[in-house]
Design a protein around this motif. Structure first.
Motif, PDB file in Angstrom:
ATOM      1  N   GLY A  52     -12.492 -39.608 -26.499  1.00  8.01           N
ATOM      2  CA  GLY A  52     -14.302 -40.287 -26.042  1.00  8.01           C
ATOM      3  C   GLY A  52     -14.366 -40.032 -27.378  1.00  8.01           C
ATOM      4  N   ARG A  53     -13.762 -39.894 -28.194  1.00  7.50           N
ATOM      5  CA  ARG A  53     -14.155 -40.758 -30.009  1.00  7.50           C
ATOM      6  C   ARG A  53     -13.840 -41.849 -29.742  1.00  7.50           C
ATOM      7  NH1 ARG A  53     -12.196 -41.098 -34.987  1.00  7.50           N
ATOM      8  NH2 ARG A  53     -10.060 -41.286 -34.278  1.00  7.50           N
ATOM      9  N   ARG A  54     -13.149 -42.815 -29.105  1.00 10.21           N
ATOM     10  CA  ARG A  54     -12.774 -43.798 -29.349  1.00 10.21           C
ATOM     11  C   ARG A  54     -13.361 -45.064 -28.183  1.00 10.21           C
ATOM     12  NH1 ARG A  54      -7.424 -45.777 -31.326  1.00 10.21           N
ATOM     13  NH2 ARG A  54      -6.656 -43.860 -33.063  1.00 10.21           N
ATOM     14  N   ALA A  55     -14.399 -43.672 -27.428  1.00  8.41           N
ATOM     15  CA  ALA A  55     -15.233 -45.402 -26.825  1.00  8.41           C
ATOM     16  C   ALA A  55     -15.832 -46.148 -26.620  1.00  8.41           C
ATOM     17  CB  ALA A  55     -15.452 -44.220 -25.354  1.00  8.41           C
ATOM     18  N   PRO A  56     -16.330 -46.674 -26.659  1.00  6.36           N
ATOM     19  CA  PRO A  56     -17.018 -47.924 -27.469  1.00  6.36           C
ATOM     20  C   PRO A  56     -18.603 -47.515 -27.169  1.00  6.36           C
ATOM     21  CG  PRO A  56     -16.025 -49.040 -25.557  1.00  6.36           C
ATOM     22  CD  PRO A  56     -15.588 -47.720 -25.424  1.00  6.36           C
ATOM     23  N   SER A  57     -19.188 -47.732 -28.343  1.00  4.07           N
ATOM     24  CA  SER A  57     -20.732 -46.966 -28.335  1.00  4.07           C
ATOM     25  C   SER A  57     -21.312 -48.235 -29.155  1.00  4.07           C
ATOM     26  CB  SER A  57     -20.937 -45.873 -29.468  1.00  4.07           C
ATOM     27  OG  SER A  57     -22.086 -45.413 -29.778  1.00  4.07           O
ATOM     28  N   ALA A  58     -22.288 -48.444 -28.579  1.00  5.98           N
ATOM     29  CA  ALA A  58     -23.488 -49.371 -29.021  1.00  5.98           C
ATOM     30  C   ALA A  58     -24.045 -50.073 -30.732  1.00  5.98           C
ATOM     31  CB  ALA A  58     -25.087 -49.579 -28.012  1.00  5.98           C
ATOM     32  N   SER A  59     -23.551 -50.662 -31.793  1.00  8.93           N
ATOM     33  CA  SER A  59     -23.609 -50.689 -32.201  1.00  8.93           C
ATOM     34  C   SER A  59     -22.725 -50.202 -33.288  1.00  8.93           C
ATOM     35  CB  SER A  59     -25.139 -50.365 -33.033  1.00  8.93           C
ATOM     36  OG  SER A  59     -26.385 -51.534 -32.313  1.00  8.93           O
ATOM     37  N   ASN A  60     -21.852 -49.641 -32.217  1.00  8.64           N
ATOM     38  CA  ASN A  60     -21.072 -48.435 -33.186  1.00  8.64           C
ATOM     39  C   ASN A  60     -21.192 -46.852 -33.990  1.00  8.64           C
ATOM     40  OD1 ASN A  60     -18.086 -47.698 -34.130  1.00  8.64           O
ATOM     41  ND2 ASN A  60     -18.691 -47.654 -35.498  1.00  8.64           N
ATOM     42  N   ARG A  61     -22.597 -46.818 -33.344  1.00 10.91           N
ATOM     43  CA  ARG A  61     -23.399 -45.870 -33.430  1.00 10.91           C
ATOM     44  C   ARG A  61     -22.914 -44.156 -33.214  1.00 10.91           C
ATOM     45  NH1 ARG A  61     -28.932 -45.679 -31.151  1.00 10.91           N
ATOM     46  NH2 ARG A  61     -27.830 -46.207 -29.298  1.00 10.91           N
TER      47      ARG A  61
END
Length: 171
Positions: free
Chosen positions: A33-42
């Motif tokens: 979960g921590r490594r999942a993609p995130s918008a603008s790496n937020r």
């Protein structure tokens, strides 16, 4: 398990054995979960892990269909900041969906089932988990070994037919 097999084997599990999920297994699921993609790496998410039986039973009361949380070996509460605007809310929910699915696949890879649950009573969920008012408990994920049948790739999933869902070139 191969990734493709994990995708085909993942299902919502709401009946669990009494077997505990090890700290190493929980860590791997959470790391996914921590490594999942995130918008603008937020990475606006936080994860609260609960393994205490009493607290699991309390968490099962925050939504009318969360009874499986009480019977899980662990629960992961997925927490987001209260959104500042509609765009942040949409981005955060999309990101949280990706983190949730990454955790579900990682669990499936380990032979561990997951079952998601909504949260209806925010005040109670926050109180049980110690989450500040600046954040919301977006959903919970029950985690445990399936009691009914092991996770295996499904040959005939209960899904709309491929040709009904996929439109090539245009609708």
């Amino acid at each position: 398990m191969e990734t493709w097999d994990a995708i085909r084997a993942r299902r919502n599990v709401r009946a669990y054995t009494a077997d505990p999920v090890s700290d190493e297994q929980l860590h791997r699921i959470l790391e996914a979960g921590r490594r999942a993609p995130s918008a603008s790496n937020r990475q606006h998410w936080d994860f609260v892990v609960v393994t205490d039986r009493t607290r699991l039973a309390e968490l099962a009361t925050v939504w009318h269909a969360a009874g499986h949380i009480a019977r899980a070996a662990a629960a992961i509460a997925l927490v987001l900041p209260v959104p500042g605007d509609d765009r942040q809310a949409v981005l955060d929910q999309f990101d949280l969906g990706q983190a949730t699915y990454a955790m579900m696949l990682a669990a499936t890879d380990l032979g561990i089932g997951t079952g998601h649950s909504s949260v209806g009573d925010q005040a109670r969920a926050r109180a049980i988990l110690g989450v500040p008012d600046t954040h919301e408990v977006a959903l919970m994920l029950g985690v445990g070994f399936p009691a009914d049948r092991p996770l295996r790739p499904m040959t005939k999933p209960d899904r709309r037919p491929f040709d009904e869902v996929v439109h090539l070139g245009q609708w």
